[in-house]
Motif scaffolding. Structure first.
Motif, short mmCIF file in Angstrom:
data_model
loop_
_atom_site.label_atom_id
_atom_site.label_comp_id
_atom_site.label_asym_id
_atom_site.label_seq_id
_atom_site.Cartn_x
_atom_site.Cartn_y
_atom_site.Cartn_z
N VAL A 94 33.76 113.82 56.20
CA VAL A 94 33.74 115.28 56.17
C VAL A 94 33.16 115.82 57.48
O VAL A 94 32.50 115.09 58.22
CB VAL A 94 32.93 115.81 54.97
CG1 VAL A 94 33.57 115.39 53.67
CG2 VAL A 94 31.49 115.37 55.05
N VAL A 95 33.43 117.09 57.75
CA VAL A 95 32.94 117.76 58.96
C VAL A 95 32.02 118.88 58.51
O VAL A 95 32.41 119.73 57.71
CB VAL A 95 34.12 118.33 59.78
CG1 VAL A 95 33.61 119.08 61.00
CG2 VAL A 95 35.09 117.23 60.17
N ASP A 96 30.79 118.89 59.01
CA ASP A 96 29.85 119.96 58.70
C ASP A 96 30.12 121.15 59.61
O ASP A 96 30.48 120.99 60.77
CB ASP A 96 28.41 119.49 58.89
CG ASP A 96 28.00 118.45 57.86
OD1 ASP A 96 28.47 118.55 56.71
OD2 ASP A 96 27.23 117.54 58.21
N CYS A 97 29.94 122.35 59.05
CA CYS A 97 30.13 123.57 59.83
C CYS A 97 29.18 124.65 59.33
O CYS A 97 28.53 124.48 58.30
CB CYS A 97 31.58 124.04 59.77
SG CYS A 97 32.12 124.54 58.13
N THR A 98 29.10 125.74 60.07
CA THR A 98 28.28 126.88 59.71
C THR A 98 29.17 128.04 59.37
O THR A 98 30.10 128.35 60.12
CB THR A 98 27.36 127.26 60.89
OG1 THR A 98 26.57 126.13 61.23
CG2 THR A 98 26.45 128.42 60.52
N LEU A 99 28.92 128.69 58.27
CA LEU A 99 29.69 129.85 57.84
C LEU A 99 29.12 131.08 58.54
O LEU A 99 27.96 131.41 58.38
CB LEU A 99 29.59 129.99 56.33
CG LEU A 99 30.55 130.97 55.69
CD1 LEU A 99 31.97 130.48 55.80
CD2 LEU A 99 30.18 131.17 54.24
N ILE A 100 29.95 131.75 59.32
CA ILE A 100 29.52 132.95 60.06
C ILE A 100 29.69 134.18 59.17
O ILE A 100 28.79 134.99 59.03
CB ILE A 100 30.32 133.11 61.37
CG1 ILE A 100 30.17 131.86 62.25
CG2 ILE A 100 29.89 134.37 62.10
CD1 ILE A 100 28.75 131.51 62.63
N ASP A 101 30.88 134.36 58.61
CA ASP A 101 31.11 135.41 57.63
C ASP A 101 32.29 135.03 56.75
O ASP A 101 33.01 134.08 57.05
CB ASP A 101 31.31 136.79 58.28
CG ASP A 101 32.55 136.87 59.16
OD1 ASP A 101 33.19 135.84 59.40
OD2 ASP A 101 32.88 137.97 59.61
N TYR A 102 32.46 135.75 55.65
CA TYR A 102 33.53 135.42 54.73
C TYR A 102 33.95 136.66 53.95
O TYR A 102 33.24 137.66 53.92
CB TYR A 102 33.11 134.31 53.76
CG TYR A 102 32.01 134.73 52.82
CD1 TYR A 102 32.31 135.21 51.55
CD2 TYR A 102 30.68 134.68 53.20
CE1 TYR A 102 31.31 135.62 50.69
CE2 TYR A 102 29.68 135.08 52.35
CZ TYR A 102 30.00 135.55 51.10
OH TYR A 102 29.00 135.96 50.26
N SER A 103 35.13 136.59 53.36
CA SER A 103 35.64 137.65 52.50
C SER A 103 36.49 136.98 51.43
O SER A 103 36.63 135.76 51.40
CB SER A 103 36.49 138.65 53.31
OG SER A 103 37.70 138.05 53.70
N ALA A 104 37.10 137.77 50.57
CA ALA A 104 37.96 137.21 49.53
C ALA A 104 39.20 136.55 50.13
O ALA A 104 39.79 135.66 49.52
CB ALA A 104 38.37 138.30 48.55
N GLY A 105 39.60 136.95 51.33
CA GLY A 105 40.82 136.43 51.93
C GLY A 105 40.63 135.43 53.04
O GLY A 105 41.60 134.84 53.52
N GLY A 106 39.39 135.19 53.48
CA GLY A 106 39.19 134.25 54.57
C GLY A 106 37.75 134.14 55.00
O GLY A 106 36.85 134.67 54.35
N ALA A 107 37.53 133.43 56.11
CA ALA A 107 36.18 133.19 56.60
C ALA A 107 36.21 132.92 58.09
O ALA A 107 37.26 132.64 58.66
CB ALA A 107 35.56 132.01 55.87
N CYS A 108 35.04 132.99 58.69
CA CYS A 108 34.84 132.59 60.07
C CYS A 108 33.80 131.47 60.05
O CYS A 108 32.74 131.63 59.45
CB CYS A 108 34.36 133.76 60.91
SG CYS A 108 33.98 133.31 62.62
N ILE A 109 34.13 130.34 60.67
CA ILE A 109 33.20 129.21 60.70
C ILE A 109 32.95 128.81 62.14
O ILE A 109 33.72 129.14 63.04
CB ILE A 109 33.74 128.00 59.91
CG1 ILE A 109 35.07 127.52 60.48
CG2 ILE A 109 33.84 128.32 58.43
CD1 ILE A 109 35.55 126.20 59.91
N GLU A 110 31.86 128.09 62.34
CA GLU A 110 31.53 127.54 63.65
C GLU A 110 31.26 126.06 63.49
O GLU A 110 30.54 125.65 62.58
CB GLU A 110 30.31 128.24 64.23
CG GLU A 110 30.01 127.83 65.65
CD GLU A 110 28.93 128.70 66.26
OE1 GLU A 110 29.26 129.79 66.76
OE2 GLU A 110 27.76 128.28 66.18
N ILE A 111 31.85 125.25 64.38
CA ILE A 111 31.74 123.80 64.32
C ILE A 111 30.97 123.31 65.53
O ILE A 111 31.22 123.75 66.65
CB ILE A 111 33.12 123.15 64.28
CG1 ILE A 111 33.86 123.61 63.02
CG2 ILE A 111 33.02 121.64 64.32
CD1 ILE A 111 35.27 123.14 62.95
#
Length: 81
Positions: A29-46
């Protein structure tokens, strides 16, 4: 500029910001940080040199979502659920 279909929310307070990317059950698996999210998507940082496929599963706070990459900018990726 088009208005967003879903409001974005930044994780705050006691919410975990850590998420996990599952590319394939047989691969690590790949760990990441969740920046923001909504019901339709998200922004992550790896962190680190990782190449993501266009489709994968995101495990966050006990829920698993099937995602596809819609944009990327350096280490940040925009996802659609």
């Amino acid at each position: 500029m088009h208005p967003r279909r879903f409001a974005r929310v930044r994780p705050a307070g006691l919410m975990a910001r850590k998420a996990t990317i599952i590319v394939d059950p047989k691969k690590p698996v790949v760990d990441c940080t969740l920046i923001d999210y909504s019901a339709g998507g998200a922004c992550i940082e790896i962190c680190g040199p990782v190449t993501l496929p266009q489709r994968f599963e995101l495990l966050y706070s006990g829920s698993k979502k099937r995602c596809r990459v819609v944009w990327n900018s350096g280490r940040r990726y925009g996802l659609a659920f």
